[in-house]
Design an enzyme around this catalytic site. Sequence first.
Site, PDB file in Angstrom:
ATOM      1  N   HIS A 184       0.809  -1.218   0.000  1.00  0.00           N
ATOM      2  CA  HIS A 184       0.000   0.000   0.000  1.00  0.00           C
ATOM      3  C   HIS A 184       0.847   1.276   0.000  1.00  0.00           C
ATOM      4  O   HIS A 184       1.912   1.350   0.605  1.00  0.00           O
ATOM      5  CB  HIS A 184      -0.916   0.009   1.223  1.00  0.00           C
ATOM      6  CG  HIS A 184      -0.173   0.031   2.530  1.00  0.00           C
ATOM      7  ND1 HIS A 184       0.234   1.188   3.149  1.00  0.00           N
ATOM      8  CD2 HIS A 184       0.260  -0.980   3.329  1.00  0.00           C
ATOM      9  CE1 HIS A 184       0.867   0.904   4.271  1.00  0.00           C
ATOM     10  NE2 HIS A 184       0.903  -0.408   4.406  1.00  0.00           N
ATOM     11  N   ASP A 185       0.369   2.257  -0.736  1.00  0.00           N
ATOM     12  CA  ASP A 185       0.913   3.621  -0.727  1.00  0.00           C
ATOM     13  C   ASP A 185       2.332   3.727  -1.258  1.00  0.00           C
ATOM     14  O   ASP A 185       3.004   4.742  -1.031  1.00  0.00           O
ATOM     15  CB  ASP A 185       0.844   4.220   0.685  1.00  0.00           C
ATOM     16  CG  ASP A 185      -0.568   4.259   1.244  1.00  0.00           C
ATOM     17  OD1 ASP A 185      -1.394   4.991   0.685  1.00  0.00           O
ATOM     18  OD2 ASP A 185      -0.849   3.546   2.228  1.00  0.00           O
ATOM     19  N   GLY A 233       5.082  -1.298   2.662  1.00  0.00           N
ATOM     20  CA  GLY A 233       4.277  -0.114   2.473  1.00  0.00           C
ATOM     21  C   GLY A 233       5.063   1.188   2.431  1.00  0.00           C
ATOM     22  O   GLY A 233       6.085   1.347   3.092  1.00  0.00           O
TER      23      GLY A 233
END
Length: 256
Positions: free
Chosen positions: A120-121, A138
């Site tokens: 994520h991200d 992440g």
Amino acid sequence: MNQISPLAYVHPEAKLGDNNIIGPFCFIDKNTVLGDNNVLQNSVTINRGARIGNNNEIFPGASLSTKPQDLKYKGEETICEIGDNNSIREFVTISRGTASKGTTIVGNNNLLMENMHIAHDCVIGSNIIIGNSTKIAGEVVVDDNAILSAEVLCHQFCRIGGYVMIQGGSRFSQDIPPYIIAGKHPLKYAGVNIIGLRRRGFSNELIENIHNAYRILYSKGLMKEGIEEIKKQLTVTPEIQYIIDFVSSSQRGIIR
């Protein structure tokens, strides 16, 4: 006109461009956008929040814009942006963002080899090669033209500079500055990526200047001292400025 296998499922709210090929057993969820001229081979999953550009080839078993593997994620609507001309191989997984940044980004012209993961991200640039089974945690940033070999483990919040080559099987929790080879165990600076830079059109003079910058930087006990010496001794070209800015802004420290 899109070619959609009768064995595929495309949600009525999904937005598809033109001339896409959707193979059998593919699943395209709601709140997704697919551009033009993409090829989804069989058994590809496009989860909600995906924004996929043009001319990508996605191989069997890949799952894009997956729910983040982060316990802080509470179901907020987030995005996974994937650009153009990417080759996304078998069983690649890419998570969508969380409330932290809201978006996971993958640029253009990347080769993502089988079974690798982008969490994520993350922000993954363009013209990057990521090897088989490499795992990126992440909120990692990977700058353009980097090469990560197979089975690399990258800690969350790290940054990987442009034009680097990272040895297969490596693991690290600090930033990797641009233009270098990172190797050995534990992971260390192993010289300038001379072959890679020559392939990208860097002159011998420029490569030597980059080498001198790292010679100075790593000869000092403190990075701040090394940066000051680089400014005094070398012509600060855009490439040298990139090194200075990268090291100066590092939050986790750079590999030594």
